[in-house]
Design a protein around this motif. Structure first.
Motif, PDB file in Angstrom:
ATOM      1  N   PHE A  32       0.850  -1.270   0.195  1.00  0.00           N
ATOM      2  CA  PHE A  32       0.011   0.098   0.033  1.00  0.00           C
ATOM      3  C   PHE A  32       0.902   1.232   0.030  1.00  0.00           C
ATOM      4  O   PHE A  32       0.843   2.046   0.996  1.00  0.00           O
ATOM      5  CB  PHE A  32      -1.093  -0.086   1.416  1.00  0.00           C
ATOM      6  N   THR A  33       1.592   1.425  -1.065  1.00  0.00           N
ATOM      7  CA  THR A  33       2.626   2.593  -1.387  1.00  0.00           C
ATOM      8  C   THR A  33       1.983   3.605  -2.416  1.00  0.00           C
ATOM      9  O   THR A  33       0.688   3.195  -3.050  1.00  0.00           O
ATOM     10  CB  THR A  33       3.825   2.290  -1.596  1.00  0.00           C
ATOM     11  N   ASP A  34       2.430   4.469  -2.672  1.00  0.00           N
ATOM     12  CA  ASP A  34       1.961   5.420  -3.897  1.00  0.00           C
ATOM     13  C   ASP A  34       2.247   4.552  -5.311  1.00  0.00           C
ATOM     14  O   ASP A  34       1.927   5.030  -6.273  1.00  0.00           O
ATOM     15  CB  ASP A  34       2.684   6.604  -3.855  1.00  0.00           C
ATOM     16  N   ASP A  35       3.136   3.408  -5.458  1.00  0.00           N
ATOM     17  CA  ASP A  35       3.305   2.787  -6.465  1.00  0.00           C
ATOM     18  C   ASP A  35       2.505   1.683  -6.761  1.00  0.00           C
ATOM     19  O   ASP A  35       2.505   0.630  -5.948  1.00  0.00           O
ATOM     20  CB  ASP A  35       4.954   2.336  -6.656  1.00  0.00           C
ATOM     21  N   PRO A  36       1.511   1.679  -7.518  1.00  0.00           N
ATOM     22  CA  PRO A  36       0.527   0.522  -7.886  1.00  0.00           C
ATOM     23  C   PRO A  36       1.192  -0.757  -8.372  1.00  0.00           C
ATOM     24  O   PRO A  36       0.903  -1.662  -7.949  1.00  0.00           O
ATOM     25  CB  PRO A  36      -0.360   0.991  -9.293  1.00  0.00           C
ATOM     26  N   ALA A  37       2.559  -0.932  -8.533  1.00  0.00           N
ATOM     27  CA  ALA A  37       3.382  -2.085  -8.932  1.00  0.00           C
ATOM     28  C   ALA A  37       3.630  -2.688  -7.435  1.00  0.00           C
ATOM     29  O   ALA A  37       3.501  -4.126  -7.659  1.00  0.00           O
ATOM     30  CB  ALA A  37       4.524  -1.767  -9.781  1.00  0.00           C
ATOM     31  N   ASP A  38       3.359  -2.376  -6.475  1.00  0.00           N
ATOM     32  CA  ASP A  38       3.766  -2.791  -5.083  1.00  0.00           C
ATOM     33  C   ASP A  38       2.553  -3.580  -4.910  1.00  0.00           C
ATOM     34  O   ASP A  38       2.572  -4.691  -4.265  1.00  0.00           O
ATOM     35  CB  ASP A  38       3.890  -1.966  -3.868  1.00  0.00           C
ATOM     36  N   LEU A  39       1.331  -3.123  -5.183  1.00  0.00           N
ATOM     37  CA  LEU A  39      -0.065  -3.807  -4.903  1.00  0.00           C
ATOM     38  C   LEU A  39       0.226  -5.051  -5.785  1.00  0.00           C
ATOM     39  O   LEU A  39      -0.230  -6.154  -5.571  1.00  0.00           O
ATOM     40  CB  LEU A  39      -1.186  -2.938  -5.048  1.00  0.00           C
TER      41      LEU A  39
END
Length: 384
Positions: A32-39
């Motif tokens: 749950f960061t600002d980078d959608p790739a982490d999700l």
């Protein structure tokens, strides 16, 4: 103290670490960061665990698990939290939604929801807290009014983690008006299992320093539900809440991340480690001791829970110890990270900062530490 759980658990721990090393980027700090790739990484990794039968190991085979021991599931819990929870929000379904459905759900509810959780295909959120009913949850105002062959629900929830991405909500509402002269306010509450894509539900994110998805407001306007959506017995939802909070508060192995980061510190500082102030290194040692204490408390509760003997007081004591450990270790680690050389320690410093940010909420989320102390105090006084 020896915390080993046997050869099978040790092999499982190595397997999980290899999977994390192979499939999760080294700089992963949670879904749950600002980078959608982490999700996307978390969702893919969750599916991988499910395919290998590692997501819900201790669940019965009939519900999509492997029937493994609670200790193997504890290993999964520890390794996932130690590595910034690469399962994403799935830990909610695994740790408490699924077990609660097994205990209180109808056969149809179990067939509908448990296989999807076991496959890592669905995200749940928890509709408990309200603007004027947080620590005093039983004072909630969200109400379900009987309407023909079903119910209409109206109200507002707050702090609802993952509400923007969840497909289902575990919703607590008042179904019988509270009469303070005749009943306790915990009476007359009911759990409903409701789909989040219903147009009667509106979600508004709340910004916070932990990143997106953690906090949301949920508005419910004339949500239509049926008797089939009720979990357990009408008006007896509070007994289910007690089970949920027990599973939830034990379900996150906060001590595992604390211990991993504390052990990393001397390695990261290298030749600079002896230059730290003796007082700081003394606090570092104390935090490692507190990690062992929290682990021991967790294992005691895992054993009691597996026998159906865990009490809210037991969980409160553990909750106080582990959330204080979270915050105290974060403060020590932040001071150590400030002394770390810039070259080669960027990831360690990022992990410590992430740990610190999460720790600030740990004594509030899932029931404030103040309420846990009150619960524990009352129990001790009653036992005198």
């Amino acid at each position: 103290m020896d915390f080993e759980m046997g050869r099978e658990a040790a092999d499982l721990r190595h397997e999980l670490r290899d999977l994390v090393k192979t499939h999760v980027p080294e700089d992963f700090l949670g879904a749950f960061t600002d980078d959608p790739a982490d999700l996307a990484v978390a969702q893919k990794f969750c599916q991988l665990l499910a395919e290998r039968g590692l997501l819900c190991m201790s669940w019965p085979e009939q519900f999509g698990g492997r029937g493994s021991s609670v200790w193997e599931q504890t290993v999964v819990r520890e390794e996932m939290w130690a590595h910034h929870e690469p399962r994403g929000a799935q830990y909610m379904g695994v740790n408490w939604v699924g077990p609660t459905l097994m205990r209180h759900g109808t056969a149809e509810q179990q067939r509908k929801h448990l296989p999807r959780i076991a496959r890592g295909e669905v995200i749940w959120c928890q509709g408990f807290s309200e603007p004027e009913a947080g620590s005093d949850l039983a004072s909630l105002r969200t109400a379900a009014t009987h309407d023909g062959d079903g119910w209409r629900i109206n109200g507002q929830k707050i702090w609802t983690s993952y509400a923007t991405m969840a497909q289902w909500c575990f919703l607590l509402a008042r179904t019988t008006k509270w009469d303070k002269n005749t009943t306790k306010k915990q009476a007359g509450l009911t759990i409903f299992l409701v789909p989040m894509d219903d147009p009667a539900i509106t979600v508004r994110p709340i910004g916070c320093m932990m990143g997106p998805h953690h906090l949301n407001e949920v508005f419910i306007d004339d949500l239509r539900v049926t008797e089939a959506d009720i979990l357990g017995t009408l008006d007896d939802g509070w007994s289910i809440v007690a089970d949920v909070l027990s599973f939830e508060r034990l379900g996150i192995a906060r001590y595992a991340r604390c211990e991993r980061l504390l052990h990393m510190a001397p390695e990261q500082l290298g030749e600079h480690w002896p230059d730290l102030p003796p007082e700081l290194r003394g606090r570092w040692t104390r935090m490692l001791t507190h990690c062992r204490r929290a682990r021991l408390l967790a294992y005691r509760l895992v054993s009691l829970q597996s026998e159906g003997r865990v009490t809210p007081t037991d969980v409160a004591a553990y909750r106080i110890a582990v959330t204080k450990l979270d915050q105290d270790s974060a403060e020590v680690l932040m001071e150590i990270a400030a002394e770390a050389p810039e070259e080669g320690t960027a990831l360690f410093r990022s992990e410590v900062e992430d740990h610190w940010r999460y720790s600030q909420a740990s004594t509030v989320s899932s029931g404030s530490i103040e309420m846990q102390r009150i619960l524990l105090s009352r129990s001790l006084l009653a036992a005198r």
